[in-house]
Design a protein around this motif. Structure first.
Motif, PDB file in Angstrom:
ATOM      1  N   LEU A 297      60.962 -32.842 -33.931  1.00 45.51           N
ATOM      2  CA  LEU A 297      61.202 -31.393 -34.321  1.00 45.51           C
ATOM      3  C   LEU A 297      62.839 -31.472 -34.040  1.00 45.51           C
ATOM      4  N   LEU A 298      63.114 -32.491 -32.788  1.00 46.33           N
ATOM      5  CA  LEU A 298      64.996 -32.503 -32.019  1.00 46.33           C
ATOM      6  C   LEU A 298      65.422 -33.350 -33.918  1.00 46.33           C
ATOM      7  N   LEU A 299      64.904 -34.837 -33.480  1.00 44.26           N
ATOM      8  CA  LEU A 299      65.715 -35.267 -34.922  1.00 44.26           C
ATOM      9  C   LEU A 299      64.849 -34.249 -35.948  1.00 44.26           C
ATOM     10  N   TYR A 300      65.047 -34.074 -37.179  1.00 43.58           N
ATOM     11  CA  TYR A 300      65.664 -33.494 -37.998  1.00 43.58           C
ATOM     12  C   TYR A 300      66.424 -32.020 -37.815  1.00 43.58           C
ATOM     13  N   ARG A 301      65.728 -31.348 -36.342  1.00 47.65           N
ATOM     14  CA  ARG A 301      67.238 -30.221 -36.453  1.00 47.65           C
ATOM     15  C   ARG A 301      68.533 -30.981 -36.140  1.00 47.65           C
ATOM     16  N   VAL A 302      68.253 -32.382 -35.916  1.00 47.01           N
ATOM     17  CA  VAL A 302      69.897 -32.472 -35.217  1.00 47.01           C
ATOM     18  C   VAL A 302      70.262 -33.068 -36.940  1.00 47.01           C
ATOM     19  N   ALA A 303      69.420 -33.846 -37.883  1.00 42.12           N
ATOM     20  CA  ALA A 303      69.816 -34.078 -39.357  1.00 42.12           C
ATOM     21  C   ALA A 303      69.957 -33.020 -39.959  1.00 42.12           C
ATOM     22  N   GLN A 304      69.016 -32.098 -39.896  1.00 42.60           N
ATOM     23  CA  GLN A 304      70.265 -30.536 -40.480  1.00 42.60           C
ATOM     24  C   GLN A 304      71.558 -29.999 -40.401  1.00 42.60           C
ATOM     25  N   MET A 305      71.751 -30.682 -38.675  1.00 47.28           N
ATOM     26  CA  MET A 305      72.688 -30.053 -38.247  1.00 47.28           C
ATOM     27  C   MET A 305      74.252 -30.738 -39.108  1.00 47.28           C
ATOM     28  N   ALA A 306      73.423 -32.036 -39.289  1.00 42.55           N
ATOM     29  CA  ALA A 306      74.441 -33.105 -38.991  1.00 42.55           C
ATOM     30  C   ALA A 306      74.686 -32.606 -41.280  1.00 42.55           C
ATOM     31  N   ASP A 307      73.547 -31.866 -41.707  1.00 42.70           N
ATOM     32  CA  ASP A 307      73.435 -32.158 -43.432  1.00 42.70           C
ATOM     33  C   ASP A 307      74.400 -30.543 -43.242  1.00 42.70           C
ATOM     34  N   GLU A 308      74.728 -29.959 -42.433  1.00 40.95           N
ATOM     35  CA  GLU A 308      75.329 -28.858 -42.664  1.00 40.95           C
ATOM     36  C   GLU A 308      77.183 -28.685 -42.474  1.00 40.95           C
ATOM     37  N   ALA A 309      77.427 -29.485 -41.887  1.00 38.66           N
ATOM     38  CA  ALA A 309      78.441 -30.250 -41.035  1.00 38.66           C
ATOM     39  C   ALA A 309      78.895 -31.625 -40.765  1.00 38.66           C
ATOM     40  N   PRO A 310      79.205 -32.191 -41.749  1.00 39.11           N
ATOM     41  CA  PRO A 310      79.147 -33.275 -42.387  1.00 39.11           C
ATOM     42  C   PRO A 310      80.056 -34.441 -41.744  1.00 39.11           C
ATOM     43  N   GLU A 311      81.123 -33.716 -41.271  1.00 42.53           N
ATOM     44  CA  GLU A 311      82.469 -34.471 -40.715  1.00 42.53           C
ATOM     45  C   GLU A 311      82.511 -33.758 -39.111  1.00 42.53           C
ATOM     46  N   LYS A 312      81.114 -33.045 -38.864  1.00 47.61           N
ATOM     47  CA  LYS A 312      81.436 -32.835 -37.656  1.00 47.61           C
ATOM     48  C   LYS A 312      80.673 -33.398 -36.223  1.00 47.61           C
ATOM     49  N   MET A 313      81.369 -34.067 -35.211  1.00 49.89           N
ATOM     50  CA  MET A 313      80.494 -35.252 -34.021  1.00 49.89           C
ATOM     51  C   MET A 313      79.857 -34.307 -33.533  1.00 49.89           C
ATOM     52  N   LEU A 314      78.218 -34.644 -33.451  1.00 46.58           N
ATOM     53  CA  LEU A 314      77.114 -34.102 -32.598  1.00 46.58           C
ATOM     54  C   LEU A 314      77.021 -35.759 -31.440  1.00 46.58           C
ATOM     55  N   PRO A 315      78.089 -35.862 -30.441  1.00 46.42           N
ATOM     56  CA  PRO A 315      77.401 -36.961 -30.081  1.00 46.42           C
ATOM     57  C   PRO A 315      76.316 -36.455 -28.856  1.00 46.42           C
ATOM     58  N   ARG A 316      75.887 -35.696 -28.671  1.00 42.83           N
ATOM     59  CA  ARG A 316      75.079 -34.954 -27.675  1.00 42.83           C
ATOM     60  C   ARG A 316      73.425 -35.104 -28.206  1.00 42.83           C
ATOM     61  N   GLU A 317      73.497 -34.143 -28.994  1.00 39.21           N
ATOM     62  CA  GLU A 317      72.865 -34.551 -30.264  1.00 39.21           C
ATOM     63  C   GLU A 317      72.121 -35.361 -30.258  1.00 39.21           C
ATOM     64  N   ALA A 318      73.079 -36.401 -31.021  1.00 36.83           N
ATOM     65  CA  ALA A 318      72.529 -37.637 -32.103  1.00 36.83           C
ATOM     66  C   ALA A 318      71.939 -38.810 -30.505  1.00 36.83           C
ATOM     67  N   SER A 319      72.862 -37.911 -29.910  1.00 33.63           N
ATOM     68  CA  SER A 319      72.166 -39.879 -28.394  1.00 33.63           C
ATOM     69  C   SER A 319      70.409 -38.923 -28.451  1.00 33.63           C
ATOM     70  N   MET A 320      70.026 -37.628 -27.962  1.00 33.43           N
ATOM     71  CA  MET A 320      69.424 -36.553 -27.295  1.00 33.43           C
ATOM     72  C   MET A 320      68.235 -37.401 -29.190  1.00 33.43           C
ATOM     73  N   ALA A 321      68.459 -37.682 -29.971  1.00 29.29           N
ATOM     74  CA  ALA A 321      67.541 -37.880 -30.897  1.00 29.29           C
ATOM     75  C   ALA A 321      67.295 -39.300 -30.508  1.00 29.29           C
ATOM     76  N   LYS A 322      68.208 -39.939 -30.790  1.00 25.46           N
ATOM     77  CA  LYS A 322      67.750 -41.840 -30.557  1.00 25.46           C
ATOM     78  C   LYS A 322      67.342 -41.999 -29.019  1.00 25.46           C
ATOM     79  N   LEU A 323      67.615 -41.192 -27.765  1.00 20.75           N
ATOM     80  CA  LEU A 323      67.162 -41.681 -26.243  1.00 20.75           C
ATOM     81  C   LEU A 323      65.227 -41.048 -26.777  1.00 20.75           C
ATOM     82  N   LYS A 324      65.345 -39.780 -27.652  1.00 22.77           N
ATOM     83  CA  LYS A 324      63.562 -39.394 -27.298  1.00 22.77           C
ATOM     84  C   LYS A 324      63.266 -40.371 -28.529  1.00 22.77           C
ATOM     85  N   ALA A 325      63.453 -40.475 -29.104  1.00 20.51           N
ATOM     86  CA  ALA A 325      62.667 -41.011 -29.959  1.00 20.51           C
ATOM     87  C   ALA A 325      61.787 -42.167 -30.011  1.00 20.51           C
TER      88      ALA A 325
END
Length: 381
Positions: A297-325
């Motif tokens: 759920l975390l991974l695909y939520r962050v992926a969706q955020m990245a798709d909605e705003a491709p130029e936006k940096m998501l350091p917290r969310e992307a790191s959370m997804a990598k760490l958790k998975a």
């Protein structure tokens, strides 16, 4: 399970069917990987290219289907679950980002089109003295007539031995009084360039990583990817994709390890009943299922955020997804070995290979400690 569009569901189903047919048995996988030594099979990868899957995140003008991060993650997850030996995809998908964002038209045409046709790409950043601290890079690219001359060593370069090009990050000038990350430049280096030597590093998980030595390696001016001395901000712009692709791969592997463990404890009998019926194992399975669901759920939520705003940096969310998975996948494999006992350690079963594949995932692409540090910094700590 996260909600998928009808197109995504169909894509996932096609990948699953392909893997069941081509890599569904241990005998098939052994034949494709030389009994687990090779992490990437060129022929199998070419078949996926013919199906149009390798261009899932690449624009149509280069032969891709123009999908987003959600589709890239879906492909990485389902091929990992299917144990398809296409280890070259991860670095290829990560490398595609900088070329798409910062490459010249010629670089895009050559590299991105090649990716859709089944070519592998690699990224060369780490050095013996520069792992988590990328600002410590010392491999130098010095100005020469019509280009640059590179000297130095890179290490832990995944898939360099099967790649068409190395996306090299080298120091083009010393850092000034400002950021330590100043003065780094990206280069597109054909792997067969004179002065490049690639040596494999033996590991528990077979042929994956390499040392790369540059000795008076000349690169023409048009080898620069993006802007000279600006590799660091270019790299930062791609961290979302790297961390999410790694997370997706480990989600797939973790789910496969989980399913293999469940199948085993349902079948294995001790004291007259399946060992999975014992509370100690039943609760362990429940906990692992919960953690995998949270990871997905975390991974695909962050992926969706990245798709909605491709130029936006998501350091917290992307790191959370990598760490958790990655931490979850490693835990599942470790618990799987424990639940299977000696069979979890035997090469007769896949669990030991799950362990080898997942245990390193909390190190590469930014260690778990680095991910936690990044997350903490986003809270002003």
């Amino acid at each position: 399970m996260h909600a998928r569009t009808p197109e995504q569901a169909s894509f996932a189903a096609s990948i699953d069917a392909f893997c069941r047919a081509r890599t569904g048995t241990r005998a098939q996988r052994d034949a494709l990987t030389q009994h687990g030594v090779e992490a990437h099979n060129v022929e199998l990868y070419a078949q996926m290219a013919e199906l149009g899957w390798l261009g899932v995140g690449i624009d149509a003008e280069y032969g891709g289907s123009g999908g987003g991060m959600s589709e890239i993650c879906l492909f990485a997850e389902r091929t990992a679950y299917g144990l398809a030996p296409v280890g070259g995809y991860v670095t290829t998908a990560v490398a595609a980002g900088p070329y798409a964002k910062f490459g010249t038209p010629a670089q895009k045409q050559k590299v991105l089109t090649g990716i859709t046709q089944g070519r592998v790409e690699a990224i060369s950043i780490s050095e013996p003295g520069a792992g988590s601290d990328a600002a410590a890079i010392t491999c130098r690219a010095e100005r020469a007539s019509g280009g640059f001359v590179v000297n130095g060593q890179k290490t832990w370069c995944s898939n360099a031995h099967i790649a068409d090009h190395l996306l090299l990050v080298a120091r083009t000038r010393s850092a000034g009084q400002g950021s330590r990350h100043e003065g780094l430049t990206m280069f597109c280096v054909p792997a067969n360039t004179p002065g490049v030597e690639i040596r494999g590093i033996p590991t528990l998980n077979g042929k994956e990583v390499n040392d790369v030595y540059f000795t008076d390696c000349f690169l023409p001016e048009d080898s620069v990817v993006g802007v000279v001395d600006q590799a660091w901000p270019q790299l930062m712009s791609g961290l979302n994709s790297e961390r999410l692709i790694l997370a997706a791969t480990m989600l797939g592997r973790g789910r496969r390890a989980f399913d293999d463990a469940v199948a085993y404890v349902k079948d294995r009998k001790q004291f007259g009943k399946p060992v999975g019926s014992f509370q100690a194992l039943k609760h362990r399975i429940a906990d692992l299922a919960l953690e995998l669901e949270c990871s997905e759920l975390l991974l695909y939520r962050v992926a969706q955020m990245a798709d909605e705003a491709p130029e936006k940096m998501l350091p917290r969310e992307a790191s959370m997804a990598k760490l958790k998975a990655t931490e979850t996948a490693k835990r599942v494999a470790l618990e799987g070995v424990q639940m299977m006992g000696g069979y979890g350690y035997a090469t007769e079963f896949d669990m030991e290979s799950h362990l080898r594949a997942t245990v390193i995932s909390t190190v590469y692409g930014g260690t778990s400690e680095i991910q936690r540090d990044i997350i903490g910094k986003t809270f002003g700590l």
